[in-house]
Design an enzyme around this catalytic site. Structure first.
Site, PDB file in Angstrom:
ATOM      1  CE  LYS A   1      -1.633   3.052   2.764  1.00  0.00           C
ATOM      2  NZ  LYS A   1      -1.389   3.905   1.726  1.00  0.00           N
TER       3      LYS A   1
ATOM      4  CD  GLU B   1      13.291   1.211   9.608  1.00  0.00           C
ATOM      5  OE1 GLU B   1      14.054   0.521   9.361  1.00  0.00           O
ATOM      6  OE2 GLU B   1      13.581   2.386  10.070  1.00  0.00           O
TER       7      GLU B   1
ATOM      8  CB  CYS C   1      12.564   9.376   9.198  1.00  0.00           C
ATOM      9  SG  CYS C   1      13.780   8.119   8.030  1.00  0.00           S
TER      10      CYS C   1
ATOM     11  CD  GLU D   1      10.143  12.877  12.008  1.00  0.00           C
ATOM     12  OE1 GLU D   1       8.825  12.485  12.167  1.00  0.00           O
ATOM     13  OE2 GLU D   1      10.993  12.174  11.656  1.00  0.00           O
TER      14      GLU D   1
HETATM   15  N1  LIG Z   1      11.823   5.632   9.890  1.00  0.00           N
HETATM   16  C1  LIG Z   1      11.616   5.960   8.531  1.00  0.00           C
HETATM   17  O1  LIG Z   1      12.372   5.403   7.862  1.00  0.00           O
HETATM   18  C2  LIG Z   1      10.850   7.034   8.183  1.00  0.00           C
HETATM   19  C3  LIG Z   1       9.695   7.691   8.997  1.00  0.00           C
HETATM   20  N2  LIG Z   1       8.852   8.566   8.471  1.00  0.00           N
HETATM   21  C4  LIG Z   1       7.929   9.170   9.331  1.00  0.00           C
HETATM   22  O2  LIG Z   1       6.576   9.260   8.724  1.00  0.00           O
HETATM   23  C5  LIG Z   1       6.268  10.662   9.062  1.00  0.00           C
HETATM   24  C6  LIG Z   1       5.817  11.283   7.661  1.00  0.00           C
HETATM   25  O3  LIG Z   1       5.526  10.375   6.544  1.00  0.00           O
HETATM   26  P1  LIG Z   1       3.844  10.147   6.294  1.00  0.00           P
HETATM   27  O4  LIG Z   1       3.803   9.232   5.088  1.00  0.00           O
HETATM   28  O5  LIG Z   1       3.258  11.443   6.418  1.00  0.00           O
HETATM   29  O6  LIG Z   1       3.563   9.278   7.668  1.00  0.00           O
HETATM   30  P2  LIG Z   1       2.022   8.720   7.757  1.00  0.00           P
HETATM   31  O7  LIG Z   1       2.561   7.672   9.162  1.00  0.00           O
HETATM   32  O8  LIG Z   1       1.059   9.309   8.024  1.00  0.00           O
HETATM   33  O9  LIG Z   1       1.791   7.673   6.748  1.00  0.00           O
HETATM   34  C7  LIG Z   1       2.817   6.421   6.186  1.00  0.00           C
HETATM   35  C8  LIG Z   1       1.973   5.466   5.464  1.00  0.00           C
HETATM   36  O10 LIG Z   1       0.983   5.004   6.305  1.00  0.00           O
HETATM   37  C9  LIG Z   1      -0.450   5.089   5.694  1.00  0.00           C
HETATM   38  N3  LIG Z   1      -1.352   5.151   6.899  1.00  0.00           N
HETATM   39  C10 LIG Z   1      -1.644   6.266   7.429  1.00  0.00           C
HETATM   40  N4  LIG Z   1      -2.662   5.946   8.167  1.00  0.00           N
HETATM   41  C11 LIG Z   1      -2.925   4.371   8.298  1.00  0.00           C
HETATM   42  C12 LIG Z   1      -3.554   3.629   8.904  1.00  0.00           C
HETATM   43  N5  LIG Z   1      -4.428   3.866  10.184  1.00  0.00           N
HETATM   44  N6  LIG Z   1      -3.594   2.146   8.671  1.00  0.00           N
HETATM   45  C13 LIG Z   1      -2.390   1.806   7.741  1.00  0.00           C
HETATM   46  N7  LIG Z   1      -1.891   2.856   6.914  1.00  0.00           N
HETATM   47  C14 LIG Z   1      -2.040   4.115   7.446  1.00  0.00           C
HETATM   48  C15 LIG Z   1      -0.245   6.341   4.589  1.00  0.00           C
HETATM   49  O11 LIG Z   1      -1.256   6.237   3.882  1.00  0.00           O
HETATM   50  C16 LIG Z   1       1.205   5.851   4.176  1.00  0.00           C
HETATM   51  O12 LIG Z   1       1.102   5.103   3.073  1.00  0.00           O
HETATM   52  C17 LIG Z   1       7.321  11.404   9.694  1.00  0.00           C
HETATM   53  O13 LIG Z   1       6.985  11.298  11.123  1.00  0.00           O
HETATM   54  C18 LIG Z   1       8.543  10.682   9.406  1.00  0.00           C
HETATM   55  O14 LIG Z   1       9.652  10.925  10.160  1.00  0.00           O
HETATM   56  C19 LIG Z   1       8.647   8.678   7.043  1.00  0.00           C
HETATM   57  C20 LIG Z   1       9.496   8.005   6.072  1.00  0.00           C
HETATM   58  C21 LIG Z   1      10.688   7.139   6.760  1.00  0.00           C
HETATM   59  O1  LIG Z   2      12.124   7.727   4.554  1.00  0.00           O
HETATM   60  C1  LIG Z   2      12.958   8.068   4.679  1.00  0.00           C
HETATM   61  O2  LIG Z   2      13.279   9.147   5.543  1.00  0.00           O
HETATM   62  C2  LIG Z   2      14.487   7.167   4.588  1.00  0.00           C
HETATM   63  O3  LIG Z   2      14.437   6.192   5.367  1.00  0.00           O
HETATM   64  C3  LIG Z   2      15.699   8.323   4.545  1.00  0.00           C
HETATM   65  S1  LIG Z   2      17.000   7.355   3.572  1.00  0.00           S
HETATM   66  O4  LIG Z   2      16.670   5.906   3.764  1.00  0.00           O
HETATM   67  O5  LIG Z   2      16.942   7.919   2.377  1.00  0.00           O
HETATM   68  O6  LIG Z   2      18.109   8.068   4.404  1.00  0.00           O
END
Ligand SMILES: NC(=O)C1=CN([C@@H]2O[C@H](COP(=O)(O)OP(=O)(O)OC[C@H]3O[C@@H](n4cnc5c(N)ncnc54)[C@H](O)[C@@H]3O)[C@@H](O)[C@H]2O)C=CC1
Ligand SMILES: O=C(O)[C@H](O)CS(=O)(=O)O
Length: 485
Positions: free
Chosen positions: A180, A255, A289, A386
């Protein structure tokens, strides 16, 4: 409408080898964040479509699990080659839906392919054990087997590479997948479906559904056929999904969010630190992130660092991602811009000083000026929340102990960075920081060979490295008797 990239653009879902619309016929618009124009639509699928995708994945698993690791490796290599052969058009598609600068999108497509190539080989090394038996008439072996149907939920900020480091190990291990993608950036994920189809993955091995996140997520979490959920996104959503997966005791890898500190000590190479700070802060316009959330600079070099960092920040070029020379694309949407403005207002209200940027860019829309704020204090929201945007608060510290304490004062533990010329300090600080990943005199450390992931509320499990395939395998102990030994 996309031109060059239309070959891999799919405005449908992939279920059991068929490209289909939602049962309701309802669609979601996909918007280009650089200009607010509609790129196209994708189906607004829900529970029923997701259930069919899971069942298709389960049916495909019965055959896919019996393929050899070498057969799977060869198909993954073909997928790698297809991605790289189409790097430019896939990168354009990514920039159009996510906004990032084209050179960053090309880099994301390249690392996506690299994850696929890495796991094409790791899948051939999922060794088990032959254990010396305590019984003369029995033998003990330990084998690794694919967990089965996995579900992958990915974020909008890296719609290609986050998918690659999930389906790469999954397919290599012999699992099948239901994906998804984020509704803001579905086309990069759907393009993967078209590529998998083109290189010859059997129908149902990879299924991709777009639409109602809650409905799709609930079906994924409740359906016992799904044996593992891998999620990249916010900690808030991650916690909900972990709870929901408990009902069927699924494996989960998470993640999640970050709050990266970036420490600069008096003995650091300041120019190197500024170079690292630029990439650690402003990659993907601060929407990663692992982006630095808090800069901590020792008193002796504080003014010099702020001056050089602000000057380097002012040189960044904000613009549409496809435009030549752009280094900073737009933020994903207006909500993200409003959140960044709230952080800046909060900082000013606590005595922070904007030394570069500080407001919406003259281009309008969701473009924002890369911003440096001096005089940051722990009372500001940056300390705990964040930012996920191009804002760099710079805090001052006096002692090494204070810096490590401040850096660790968060529920997150994903990435951290520090610059020093002292080897002893490097080991003391590296061992003292409570994070899953550490950059020492480096501001960009992600690579396929290394295990990516956090501790505390930044997540569970590792992606990439040799560790990244373990979460897609079950370990099976076999005791064999009746051998007449
Ligand atoms: N640790 C990592 O590698 C990463 C962490 N993030 C974190 O995510 C946030 C921003 O990214 P977003 O995509 O806005 O996060 P988000 O958590 O809102 O969405 C991520 C995914 O989850 C889905 N989603 C949302 N609510 C859901 C539910 N109730 N059930 C199932 N799926 C659901 C969304 O449609 C999207 O596909 C920031 O906090 C960022 O730090 C983002 C990318 C990488
Ligand atoms: O979703 C992200 O922010 C990624 O994990 C960052 S990275 O893998 O491109 O460093």
């Amino acid at each position: 409408m996309l031109q060059k990239t239309s070959h891999y653009m799919r405005q449908a879902n992939l279920i059991g080898g068929k490209w289909v619309q939602a049962d309701s016929g309802v669609t979601i618009d996909v918007i280009n964040p650089a200009n607010g124009q509609k790129l196209g639509t994708v189906p607004k699928s829900g529970a029923a479509e997701t259930r069919r995708a899971i069942e298709a994945a389960d049916e495909a698993f019965q055959g896919w699990r019996k393929t050899s690791a070498l057969e799977r490796s060869k198909l993954l290599r073909k997928l790698h080659d297809a991605i790289m052969d189409n790097q430019d058009s896939l990168a354009e598609l990514l920039t159009m839906e996510q906004g990032k600068a084209l050179f960053e999108a090309k880099g994301e497509v390249a690392i996506s392919a690299a994850y696929i190539l890495w796991f094409a080989e790791e899948g051939r090394r999922t060794y088990g054990d032959v254990v010396p038996s305590p019984w003369a008439d029995r033998r003990i072996i330990v084998t690794k087997q694919p967990v089965g149907v996995i579900a992958a939920i990915t974020p909008w900020n890296f719609p290609s590479s986050m998918l690659a480091r999930k389906i790469g190990p999954a397919l290599a291990a012999g699992c099948t997948a239901v994906v998804k993608p984020a509704s803001q950036t579905p086309y990069s994920g759907l393009a993967w479906g078209a590529l998998c189809e083109e290189v010859g993955f059997p129908e149902g091995v990879v299924n991709i559904v777009t639409g109602s996140a809650g409905e799709i997520g609930d079906e994924i979490c409740a359906n016992p056929l799904v044996r593992k959920l891998t999620f990249t996104g916010s900690t808030e959503i991650g916690k909900i999904l972990i709870q929901k997966c408990a009902s069927t005791v699924k494996k989960v890898s998470m993640e999640l969010g970050g709050n990266a500190p970036f420490l600069v000590f008096d003995d650091a190479d300041i120019d190197r630190a500024v170079e690292g700070a630029i990439i650690a802060k402003y990659r993907n316009s601060g929407q990663t992130c692992v982006c630095t959330n808090r800069f901590f600079v020792q008193a002796g070099v504080y003014d010099t660092f702020v001056e050089k960092f602000a000057a380097a920040t002012a040189k960044l070029k904000v613009g549409p991602g496809l435009e030549e020379g752009t280094t900073q694309g737009p933020l994903i949407d207006d909500k993200a811009v409003a959140k960044v403005e709230e952080f800046i207002d909060d900082a000013k209200s606590h005595g922070g000083k904007v030394v570069s940027g500080g407001k919406r860019h003259a281009l309008g829309g969701s473009f924002f000026e890369p911003t440096v704020i001096s005089g940051a204090t722990p009372k500001m929201r940056f300390m705990k929340e964040e930012i996920f945007g191009p804002v760099a608060p710079v805090f001052k510290f006096d002692t090494e102990e204070e810096a490590v304490r401040l850096a660790n004062d968060t529920e997150f533990g994903l990435a951290c960075y520090f610059y020093t010329g002292d080897l002893g300090r490097a080991f003391r600080v590296m061992e003292g920081l409570k994070y899953g990943m550490v950059g020492v005199n480096e501001g960009l450390i992600t690579t396929v060979e290394a295990p990516f992931g956090g501790v505390k509320e930044s997540g569970l499990g590792k992606e990439g490295g040799h560790q990244g395939i373990e979460d897609y395998l079950d370990t099976k102990y076999v005791c064999i008797g009746g051998l007449g030994l």
